[in-house]
Enzyme design. Structure first.
Site, PDB file in Angstrom:
ATOM      1  N   ASP A  19       0.835  -1.208   0.000  1.00 30.28           N
ATOM      2  CA  ASP A  19       0.000   0.000   0.000  1.00 30.28           C
ATOM      3  C   ASP A  19       0.872   1.262   0.000  1.00 30.28           C
ATOM      4  OD1 ASP A  19      -2.343   1.415  -0.023  1.00 30.28           O
ATOM      5  OD2 ASP A  19      -2.769   1.162   2.117  1.00 30.28           O
ATOM      6  N   ARG A  23       0.172   7.712  -2.610  1.00 31.01           N
ATOM      7  CA  ARG A  23       0.772   8.769  -1.779  1.00 31.01           C
ATOM      8  C   ARG A  23       2.233   9.014  -2.161  1.00 31.01           C
ATOM      9  NH1 ARG A  23      -1.188   5.937   3.455  1.00 31.01           N
ATOM     10  NH2 ARG A  23      -1.845   4.454   1.848  1.00 31.01           N
ATOM     11  N   TRP A  24       2.920   7.949  -2.555  1.00 29.29           N
ATOM     12  CA  TRP A  24       4.320   8.101  -3.005  1.00 29.29           C
ATOM     13  C   TRP A  24       4.359   9.030  -4.217  1.00 29.29           C
ATOM     14  CZ3 TRP A  24       7.083   7.273  -7.464  1.00 29.29           C
ATOM     15  CH2 TRP A  24       8.462   7.103  -7.350  1.00 29.29           C
ATOM     16  N   HIS A  36       2.328   3.434  -9.080  1.00 25.98           N
ATOM     17  CA  HIS A  36       2.157   1.997  -9.347  1.00 25.98           C
ATOM     18  C   HIS A  36       3.358   1.455 -10.133  1.00 25.98           C
ATOM     19  CE1 HIS A  36      -1.723   2.293  -7.598  1.00 25.98           C
ATOM     20  NE2 HIS A  36      -2.298   2.942  -8.592  1.00 25.98           N
ATOM     21  N   ASN A  67     -10.974  -2.915  -5.295  1.00 27.15           N
ATOM     22  CA  ASN A  67     -10.251  -1.916  -6.099  1.00 27.15           C
ATOM     23  C   ASN A  67     -10.938  -1.611  -7.433  1.00 27.15           C
ATOM     24  OD1 ASN A  67      -6.971  -2.967  -4.911  1.00 27.15           O
ATOM     25  ND2 ASN A  67      -8.165  -1.196  -4.265  1.00 27.15           N
ATOM     26  N   TRP A  68     -11.940  -2.430  -7.817  1.00 29.94           N
ATOM     27  CA  TRP A  68     -12.728  -2.103  -9.019  1.00 29.94           C
ATOM     28  C   TRP A  68     -13.468  -0.788  -8.847  1.00 29.94           C
ATOM     29  CZ3 TRP A  68     -11.510  -4.804 -13.144  1.00 29.94           C
ATOM     30  CH2 TRP A  68     -11.125  -6.143 -13.029  1.00 29.94           C
ATOM     31  N   ARG A  70     -12.274   1.948  -8.075  1.00 28.36           N
ATOM     32  CA  ARG A  70     -11.437   3.094  -8.456  1.00 28.36           C
ATOM     33  C   ARG A  70     -11.789   3.561  -9.866  1.00 28.36           C
ATOM     34  NH1 ARG A  70      -5.522   2.386  -5.644  1.00 28.36           N
ATOM     35  NH2 ARG A  70      -6.336   1.690  -3.631  1.00 28.36           N
ATOM     36  N   ARG A 193      -4.960  -1.818   8.854  1.00 30.65           N
ATOM     37  CA  ARG A 193      -6.138  -2.668   8.625  1.00 30.65           C
ATOM     38  C   ARG A 193      -5.774  -3.731   7.606  1.00 30.65           C
ATOM     39  NH1 ARG A 193      -7.617   2.469   6.848  1.00 30.65           N
ATOM     40  NH2 ARG A 193      -7.297   2.786   4.623  1.00 30.65           N
ATOM     41  N   SER A 195      -8.004  -4.812   5.123  1.00 23.34           N
ATOM     42  CA  SER A 195      -8.646  -4.573   3.825  1.00 23.34           C
ATOM     43  C   SER A 195      -8.983  -5.869   3.082  1.00 23.34           C
ATOM     44  CB  SER A 195      -7.776  -3.655   2.942  1.00 23.34           C
ATOM     45  OG  SER A 195      -7.550  -2.421   3.586  1.00 23.34           O
ATOM     46  N   GLU A 206       1.425 -13.012  12.655  1.00 30.43           N
ATOM     47  CA  GLU A 206       1.959 -11.800  13.267  1.00 30.43           C
ATOM     48  C   GLU A 206       1.716 -10.659  12.283  1.00 30.43           C
ATOM     49  OE1 GLU A 206       3.253 -11.458  16.281  1.00 30.43           O
ATOM     50  OE2 GLU A 206       2.933 -13.600  16.670  1.00 30.43           O
TER      51      GLU A 206
HETATM   52  C1  IPE Z   1      -5.409  -2.807  -0.179  1.00 27.84           C
HETATM   53  O1  IPE Z   1      -5.092  -1.470  -0.328  1.00 27.84           O
HETATM   54  C2  IPE Z   1      -5.332  -3.514  -1.490  1.00 27.84           C
HETATM   55  C3  IPE Z   1      -3.996  -3.660  -2.062  1.00 27.84           C
HETATM   56  C4  IPE Z   1      -2.863  -3.255  -1.524  1.00 27.84           C
HETATM   57  C5  IPE Z   1      -3.945  -4.316  -3.332  1.00 27.84           C
HETATM   58  P1  IPE Z   1      -6.217  -0.340  -0.510  1.00 27.84           P
HETATM   59  O2  IPE Z   1      -5.482   0.945  -0.628  1.00 27.84           O
HETATM   60  O3  IPE Z   1      -7.125  -0.712  -1.605  1.00 27.84           O
HETATM   61  O4  IPE Z   1      -7.008  -0.441   0.857  1.00 27.84           O
HETATM   62  P2  IPE Z   1      -7.936   0.604   1.610  1.00 27.84           P
HETATM   63  O5  IPE Z   1      -8.968   1.058   0.636  1.00 27.84           O
HETATM   64  O6  IPE Z   1      -7.042   1.726   2.031  1.00 27.84           O
HETATM   65  O7  IPE Z   1      -8.482  -0.137   2.768  1.00 27.84           O
HETATM   66  C1  IPE Z   2      -1.528   0.233  -3.383  1.00 25.95           C
HETATM   67  O1  IPE Z   2      -1.351   1.607  -3.427  1.00 25.95           O
HETATM   68  C2  IPE Z   2      -1.767  -0.351  -4.749  1.00 25.95           C
HETATM   69  C3  IPE Z   2      -3.127  -0.874  -4.957  1.00 25.95           C
HETATM   70  C4  IPE Z   2      -4.101  -0.814  -4.115  1.00 25.95           C
HETATM   71  C5  IPE Z   2      -3.386  -1.500  -6.240  1.00 25.95           C
HETATM   72  P1  IPE Z   2      -2.591   2.608  -3.411  1.00 25.95           P
HETATM   73  O2  IPE Z   2      -2.978   2.887  -4.818  1.00 25.95           O
HETATM   74  O3  IPE Z   2      -3.667   2.120  -2.544  1.00 25.95           O
HETATM   75  O4  IPE Z   2      -1.883   3.888  -2.776  1.00 25.95           O
HETATM   76  P2  IPE Z   2      -2.507   4.919  -1.745  1.00 25.95           P
HETATM   77  O5  IPE Z   2      -3.072   4.122  -0.611  1.00 25.95           O
HETATM   78  O6  IPE Z   2      -3.564   5.677  -2.467  1.00 25.95           O
HETATM   79  O7  IPE Z   2      -1.349   5.771  -1.330  1.00 25.95           O
HETATM   80 MG    MG Z   3      -4.112   2.358  -0.587  1.00 18.75          MG
END
Ligand code: IPE
Ligand code: IPE
Ligand code: MG
Length: 244
Positions: A19, A23-24, A36, A67-68, A70, A193, A195, A206
């Site tokens: 995750d 933000r990066w 990504h 994630n769908w 998004r 969390r 997720s 752990e």
């Molecule tokens: C969890 O990250 C899914 C993956 C890392 C692939 P998300 O960024 O989708 O999770 P939430 O929405 O913050 O819980």
């Molecule tokens: C994790 O990074 C990658 C996937 C969930 C596919 P995010 O895209 O969730 O990155 P943040 O949480 O928005 O920083």
């Molecule tokens: Mg995320």
């Protein structure tokens, strides 16, 4: 190398919620997709580190069933990266002796991706090295529901006595059948969390939450996580060894 010395206390199976890509990118005033792309490089580094450390299994959460939700453009970019990764890296993964498995719902992804998934599993099926598992279009609740539905159908058709349903039987109906349960679940980016990740399988894992954003997570951070795991005392509900 330090990890090799602790081999007896090393986790057999590490699972990672990768995750923080978005933000990066934002920190660098780049589009989320750039995060990504950088995340894929972290995948490459961590896969090699896990093989070098001698793990039995590494599971990477690449795309959740949620994630769908998004924007289509981001989903498309993630699918494109998945395609690129599999096309470019599968040979090297195969040469490293790893066996690839993808866990998740295969009916929603594009047919060409489904085909790539099947081919990569097939191509590496005979390997005896680390199990490299990608959770892709994966959701823990969905996985458990599918297992329950299958058992309920067997009971309804008279092929299964409900009284014989055990945790082992349920486990055997999950995507992870045959793999050791994760000993260590790492989540990057400071979120605390699960997720919907490996809900059943993580019953006694752990949990390690680190603030590093996924694209900044590399070999050193991975080895540090393994080291932290060796400091944990696992009890599985029993008493610590010193007391028992
Ligand atoms: C969890 O990250 C899914 C993956 C890392 C692939 P998300 O960024 O989708 O999770 P939430 O929405 O913050 O819980
Ligand atoms: C994790 O990074 C990658 C996937 C969930 C596919 P995010 O895209 O969730 O990155 P943040 O949480 O928005 O920083
Ligand atoms: Mg995320």
């Amino acid at each position: 190398m330090a990890a090799q010395q602790h081999k007896e206390t090393l986790p057999r199976h590490v699972a990672i919620i990768m995750d923080g890509n978005g933000r990066w990118a934002r920190k660098r005033h780049l589009p989320r997709q750039a995060g990504h792309v950088a995340g894929v490089n972290a995948v490459r580094e961590v896969v090699r580190a896990a093989i070098d450390a001698g793990l039995e299994a590494l599971t990477l959460y690449a795309f959740s069933s949620e994630n769908w939700k998004r924007p289509a453009i981001e989903v498309g970019a993630l699918m494109g990266l998945f395609r690129l990764y599999f096309r470019n890296d599968i040979h090297e993964i195969a040469e490293l002796g790893a066996r690839v498995r993808i866990i998740g719902n295969r009916t929603r992804v594009d047919p060409d991706i489904r085909k790539m998934i099947e081919e990569s599993e097939h191509q590496t099926a005979g390997n005896t090295g680390m199990n490299l598992i990608f959770a892709f279009d994966y959701g823990g609740q969905e996985e458990i529901v599918a297992a329950v539905r299958e058992l309920a159908r067997a009971a309804k058709e008279g092929r299964l006595d409900p009284e014989t349903i055990t945790p082992e039987l349920v486990s055997s109906r999950l995507f992870t059948n045959g793999l050791p349960e994760p000993d260590l679940v790492i989540r990057t980016s400071g979120e605390r969390r699960l997720s919907n990740f490996l809900l059943w399988q993580s019953a006694y894992a752990e949990l390690l939450f680190v603030d590093t954003l996924w694209p900044d997570f590399g070999r050193a951070e991975f080895m540090d996580a393994l080291e932290q795991f060796t400091q944990r005392e696992r009890r599985f509900g029993a008493l610590p060894e010193a007391v028992a």
